[in-house]
Write an enzyme that holds these catalytic residues in place. Structure first.
Site, PDB file in Angstrom:
ATOM      1  N   CYS A 104     -15.270 -13.974  30.991  1.00  0.00           N
ATOM      2  CA  CYS A 104     -15.390 -14.504  32.355  1.00  0.00           C
ATOM      3  C   CYS A 104     -14.851 -13.542  33.406  1.00  0.00           C
ATOM      4  CB  CYS A 104     -14.668 -15.847  32.468  1.00  0.00           C
ATOM      5  SG  CYS A 104     -15.288 -17.090  31.320  1.00  0.00           S
ATOM      6  N   HIS A 153     -14.792 -17.276  39.900  1.00  0.00           N
ATOM      7  CA  HIS A 153     -15.623 -17.439  38.716  1.00  0.00           C
ATOM      8  C   HIS A 153     -15.953 -18.913  38.573  1.00  0.00           C
ATOM      9  CE1 HIS A 153     -16.723 -18.034  34.622  1.00  0.00           C
ATOM     10  NE2 HIS A 153     -15.541 -18.522  34.274  1.00  0.00           N
ATOM     11  N   ASN A 172     -21.663 -22.578  34.068  1.00  0.00           N
ATOM     12  CA  ASN A 172     -20.792 -21.414  33.920  1.00  0.00           C
ATOM     13  C   ASN A 172     -21.583 -20.285  33.270  1.00  0.00           C
ATOM     14  OD1 ASN A 172     -18.858 -19.519  33.267  1.00  0.00           O
ATOM     15  ND2 ASN A 172     -17.461 -20.947  32.267  1.00  0.00           N
TER      16      ASN A 172
END
Length: 335
Positions: free
Chosen positions: A115, A262, A292
Site C-alpha cells: 500500500c 491511500h 482499495n
C-alpha cells in the site's frame, strides 16, 4: 540541488464494475455491511477472460501521464513500478512496461512495499532527479487483486475491500523555486508483517505444498488481514507520518490544500480527517468507487483530483499511506 515535481499524471481502471450487490451473490454479505465497515459501494475487476495484467494497466495509465507531461515515451530515462501483484513471480512488471512502450533499454525498478509502494517509489524518483542522474522518470502503481481473492464467505473480510486499477506519474526537475516534492518520509515495522500478508506462494510455501499440507479451512495462499489490529495501527501511523511531513517543512494541518490518503478504508480517512481538523474539501476519497487498489490507490486518486480541478498550481498536497509490512510513508508536495 534541484527539486523534483510531478509533471504529468494519468490513471486507468477496468470497465467491469462490481457492486456490493454483485458480491452478495457470491459471498454471505450485504451492501449495508460492506459500506458500514469500509465505505465501499463498488470496485473494478479485470475481465478474467481478457489478457489484462498489472503491466498492461500500468502502461495504459503511463501513456496518459506521459501525454499530460508534454513528452514522448522516448524521453523517459527510468521506470519505477510499485505493485504487490506482479504479472509473474519474476521478472517484475517494470521491464514489461519498457517493452510495451516500445522505448530504448532504460532501467526499470520494481518496488514491493504494498500500500505504501507508490509513495516509496516517488521518494526514490525524487532522489534520482535531485542528484541529476535522471530527468524524466515514470512512476507507476498498478494492481490486479481480483484473480487472487477468496471469493467465499470465509474470505469476505478481505475480498470485499480490494479492486483493480493503475495510476502513473511522470516526474521531472522542478522549474520554479519552492515547487515540487518538499520532502518524503518512509517507515517500516516488520514485527507485524504477518498481520497483513500473503504467506504463499513463496520460496518457502509453493502452491502444491500448501494445498497438501494446509487444512482446507485455513488456506494461506489467500491474503490474510487482522482487521482491527491493522485499523488501530493505521490511524496512528497515518497521523504521525502526515505531521512528520508538515513539521519538517514548517506547516500546520490547516495549510494543506489537499490530503490524498491511500484508499484503505473510508473510516480510516474520516478518522484522520476529524483528528487533524480538516474539512471535506481538504481530503480526497474515491474508495467508494474503486475499493482499495493498494499501490495504485494514491495515483488513481491524485489523477482524479487533478482532473476535477481539486489540485491547482501552488497547492500544498500531502500523500500518505499505510499498509502491509507494516510500512507507512508520506510525501509533501508544492504543486
Amino acid at each position: 540541488m534541484r527539486a523534483s515535481k510531478i509533471a504529468g499524471i494519468g490513471h486507468y481502471v477496468p470497465d467491469n464494475v462490481v457492486t456490493n450487490k454483485d458480491l452478495e451473490k457470491l459471498i454471505e454479505t450485504t451492501d449495508e455491511w460492506i459500506q458500514e465497515r469500509t465505505g465501499i459501494k463498488e470496485r473494478r475487476f479485470v475481465d478474467p477472460k481478457s489478457d489484462e495484467a498489472p503491466s498492461t494497466m500500468g502502461t495504459k495509465a503511463a501513456r496518459i501521464a506521459i501525454k499530460n507531461a508534454g513528452i514522448t515515451p522516448d524521453d523517459l530515462d527510468f521506470i519505477i513500478f510499485a505493485t504487490l501483484s506482479p504479472d509473474y513471480y519474476f521478472p517484475g512488471p517494470g521491464v514489461m512496461v519498457q517493452e510495451q512502450l516500445g522505448i530504448k533499454e532504460i532501467g526499470a525498478l520494481d518496488v514491493r512495499n504494498q500500500c505504501s509502494g507508490f509513495v516509496y517509489a516517488v521518494s526514490i524518483a525524487d532522489q534520482f532527479i535531485k542528484t541529476g542522474m535522471y530527468n524524466n522518470i515514470l512512476v507507476i502503481g498498478s494492481e490486479l487483486h481480483s484473480s487472487g481473492l477468496d471469493m467465499t464467505t470465509r474470505g469476505r473480510g478481505v475480498s470485499v475491500i480490494f479492486g483493480d486499477g493503475a495510476g502513473a506519474v511522470v516526474m521531472q526537475a522542478a522549474d520554479k523555486p519552492g515547487q515540487g516534492i518538499l520532502s518524503t518520509h518512509l517507515h517500516s515495522e516488520g514485527k507485524h508483517a504477518k498481520e497483513l500478508a500473503l504467506i504463499g506462494p513463496s520460496t518457502k510455501h509453493w502452491v502444491d505444498k500448501l494445498i497438501v499440507e494446509n487444512d482446507p479451512e485455513d488456506i494461506s495462499y489467500y491474503p490474510y488481514m487482522n482487521g482491527n489490529f491493522v485499523f488501530k495501527h493505521a490511524v496512528t501511523r497515518f497521523e504521525e507520518v502526515i505531521n512528520e511531513a508538515l513539521d519538517k517543512n514548517g506547516f500546520k494541518s490547516t495549510d494543506i490544500n489537499l490530503l490524498i490518503p491511500h484508499q484503505a478504508n473510508l473510516r480510516i480517512s474520516q478518522f484522520i480527517q476529524k483528528k487533524m481538523g480538516l474539512s471535506d474539501d481538504q481530503v480526497f476519497n474515491n474508495i467508494m468507487k474503486y475499493g482499495n487498489t493498494t499501490a495504485a490507490s494514491i495515483p488513481i486518486a491524485m489523477s482524479e483530483a487533478w482532473q476535477e480541478g481539486k489540485i491547482k498550481e501552488g497547492d500544498l498536497v500531502c500523500l500518505a499511506a499505510f499498509g502491509s509490512g507494516f510500512t507507512w510513508a508520506s510525501a509533501l508536495i508544492r504543486w
